[in-house]
Design a protein around this motif. Structure first.
Motif, PDB file in Angstrom:
ATOM      1  N   TYR A   7      36.743  41.128  35.495  1.00 10.50           N
ATOM      2  CA  TYR A   7      37.992  41.215  36.230  1.00 10.50           C
ATOM      3  C   TYR A   7      38.289  39.918  36.602  1.00 10.50           C
ATOM      4  O   TYR A   7      37.595  38.893  36.451  1.00 10.50           O
ATOM      5  N   GLU A   8      39.532  39.725  36.679  1.00  6.79           N
ATOM      6  CA  GLU A   8      40.229  38.452  37.255  1.00  6.79           C
ATOM      7  C   GLU A   8      41.634  38.916  38.160  1.00  6.79           C
ATOM      8  O   GLU A   8      42.410  39.893  37.836  1.00  6.79           O
ATOM      9  N   ILE A  10      44.712  37.978  40.275  1.00  2.85           N
ATOM     10  CA  ILE A  10      46.000  36.940  40.045  1.00  2.85           C
ATOM     11  C   ILE A  10      46.791  37.079  41.173  1.00  2.85           C
ATOM     12  O   ILE A  10      47.217  38.084  41.573  1.00  2.85           O
ATOM     13  N   ILE A  16      47.534  41.165  41.493  1.00  2.00           N
ATOM     14  CA  ILE A  16      47.343  41.911  40.690  1.00  2.00           C
ATOM     15  C   ILE A  16      45.800  41.640  40.235  1.00  2.00           C
ATOM     16  O   ILE A  16      45.277  40.594  39.986  1.00  2.00           O
ATOM     17  N   GLU A  18      43.499  42.182  37.048  1.00  2.00           N
ATOM     18  CA  GLU A  18      43.357  42.512  35.318  1.00  2.00           C
ATOM     19  C   GLU A  18      41.921  42.831  34.996  1.00  2.00           C
ATOM     20  O   GLU A  18      40.634  42.001  35.235  1.00  2.00           O
ATOM     21  N   GLU A  20      39.048  43.593  32.103  1.00  2.00           N
ATOM     22  CA  GLU A  20      38.653  43.334  30.876  1.00  2.00           C
ATOM     23  C   GLU A  20      37.486  44.233  30.280  1.00  2.00           C
ATOM     24  O   GLU A  20      36.434  44.650  31.013  1.00  2.00           O
ATOM     25  N   MET A  34      49.033  51.148  37.833  1.00  2.00           N
ATOM     26  CA  MET A  34      48.884  50.436  36.705  1.00  2.00           C
ATOM     27  C   MET A  34      50.206  49.503  36.524  1.00  2.00           C
ATOM     28  O   MET A  34      51.199  49.798  36.546  1.00  2.00           O
ATOM     29  N   TYR A  36      50.378  46.659  33.771  1.00  2.00           N
ATOM     30  CA  TYR A  36      50.347  46.652  32.314  1.00  2.00           C
ATOM     31  C   TYR A  36      48.959  46.753  31.679  1.00  2.00           C
ATOM     32  O   TYR A  36      48.075  46.943  32.444  1.00  2.00           O
ATOM     33  N   MET A  37      49.064  47.057  30.197  1.00  2.00           N
ATOM     34  CA  MET A  37      47.964  47.063  29.516  1.00  2.00           C
ATOM     35  C   MET A  37      48.148  46.508  28.389  1.00  2.00           C
ATOM     36  O   MET A  37      49.549  46.570  27.737  1.00  2.00           O
ATOM     37  N   HIS A  85      42.466  44.816  27.811  1.00  2.00           N
ATOM     38  CA  HIS A  85      43.156  44.514  29.204  1.00  2.00           C
ATOM     39  C   HIS A  85      44.190  45.374  29.818  1.00  2.00           C
ATOM     40  O   HIS A  85      45.007  45.863  29.113  1.00  2.00           O
ATOM     41  N   VAL A  86      43.645  45.839  31.187  1.00  2.00           N
ATOM     42  CA  VAL A  86      44.587  46.632  31.854  1.00  2.00           C
ATOM     43  C   VAL A  86      44.649  46.139  33.228  1.00  2.00           C
ATOM     44  O   VAL A  86      43.557  45.586  33.731  1.00  2.00           O
ATOM     45  N   ALA A  87      45.942  45.975  34.105  1.00  2.00           N
ATOM     46  CA  ALA A  87      46.036  45.382  35.164  1.00  2.00           C
ATOM     47  C   ALA A  87      46.509  46.425  36.239  1.00  2.00           C
ATOM     48  O   ALA A  87      47.553  47.307  35.696  1.00  2.00           O
TER      49      ALA A  87
END
Length: 262
Positions: A7-8, A10, A16, A18, A20, A34, A36-37, A85-87
Motif C-alpha cells: 500500500y501507499e 497519499i 487516500i 492506494e 497494490e 472506493m 478509483y481502481m 491498484h485500487v484506492a
C-alpha cells in the motif's frame, strides 16, 4: 489467512490509501469508500459469507450494521495480470492508519465508523463495552468495532493522531470523543469529574475516559461528532441570520442586497 497486500498512503489531511494487489489478491472495504481502481480489478458485493453460508453472512452483516458500517461489504479482486491498484478515500479530515493486526495479538478495538478497508480475511466484528458507565457516557456508546485477523487493516482517525504505549498500570485520562482505538489488553472505563464547577464551566465535560495499560492507544484530535456539532451549529446560526437579518451573515447579506431596513 489474510492476503498480503502492499500500500501507499497519499496526501496529508484528506488522505487516500492506494492498495497494490497481485493477481488473485483482494481487499475489502466499506461501501462507498472506493476512490478509483485500475484495470483488472473487479468488485463483488457480499455479506462477508465466505465459507459461512447464508446464516453466517447474515450474522456478519448484522454485526457490521451495529457498528455503523454497511450491511454489505465490497471485495475488490484483482483478476488481471501484473499489478492491480485500487484506492480508498478518507471521509473527512484526518489520517489513515495502517494496522498490522499480527502486532496487536490478532485484534484491536476501534471507535465505530473507523474501519476503511482491509486485506481479504480480516473480519469487522461488533464489540460491547463491558462496563455500564463506559457504555452510557463513553462518547462512542456501548458499541465498538473489533478488527480481527492476521493481516493489514486501515482505519480513519479524525484530525491529528497521537499514539501512546502504556506501561502496566499506567493510566491516561482522555476526552471521551478523542479515544480512537486501543488494544484489547487496555482497560477502558470512564471517570467522573470531581470538580463539578470545572466540568460545568470548563468546557471539558463531566466524564473522561480512562485507559489503563498495558497496551497501545490511538487518540484523535478531531472526533467526527465534534466536527458535526460545529457544522450544525454554524448552519443553524446562518439559517437564523437569513430569516431575521440579524448577525454577521444577515447584516452582510442585507448590505449586499441593498436592504437597509435593519
Amino acid at each position: 489467512m489474510a492476503d498480503e497486500i502492499d500500500y501507499e498512503i497519499i496526501g496529508n489531511d484528506m488522505q487516500i490509501v492506494e492498495i497494490e494487489l497481485d493477481p488473485g489478491e483482494a481487499v475489502q472495504a466499506e461501501a462507498g469508500a472506493m476512490a478509483y481502481m485500475g484495470p483488472g480489478i473487479q468488485m463483488q458485493t457480499t455479506m462477508g459469507n465466505e465459507g459461512g453460508g447464508l446464516l453466517g453472512g447474515l450474522k456478519k452483516g448484522l454485526k457490521r450494521a451495529l457498528t455503523g458500517e454497511s450491511f454489505f461489504i465490497t471485495n475488490f479482486i484483482h483478476k488481471g495480470s501484473g499489478k492491480g491498484h485500487v484506492a480508498f478515500a478518507a471521509p473527512y479530515p484526518g489520517k489513515i492508519i495502517p494496522l498490522d493486526l499480527t502486532k496487536f495479538g490478532g485484534s484491536i478495538l476501534c471507535q465505530k465508523d473507523a474501519f476503511l478497508c482491509a486485506a481479504r480475511g480480516v473480519d469487522v466484528e461488533v464489540a460491547f463495552t463491558q462496563k455500564l458507565g463506559a457504555g452510557l457516557f463513553g462518547g462512542e456508546g456501548f458499541i465498538l468495532q473489533r478488527l480481527k485477523g492476521n493481516g493489514l487493516a486501515f482505519v480513519h482517525i479524525g484530525g491529528t493522531v497521537v499514539k501512546k504505549e502504556l506501561a502496566p498500570g499506567e493510566t491516561y485520562h482522555v476526552d471521551t470523543g478523542c479515544v480512537a482505538a486501543f488494544t484489547e489488553t487496555v482497560t477502558y472505563d470512564i471517570k467522573w469529574s470531581k470538580d463539578f464547577k470545572n466540568a460545568l464551566f470548563g468546557g471539558e465535560g463531566i466524564v473522561l475516559a480512562t485507559l489503563t495499560g498495558p497496551g497501545t492507544v490511538y487518540m484523535q484530535s478531531l472526533p467526527f461528532s465534534r466536527l458535526a456539532d460545529r457544522i450544525f451549529a454554524a448552519a443553524t446560526y446562518s439559517h437564523r441570520d437569513e430569516r431575521t437579518g440579524i448577525g454577521g451573515s444577515g447584516v452582510l447579506g442585507g448590505l449586499i442586497g441593498g436592504d437597509r431596513s435593519f
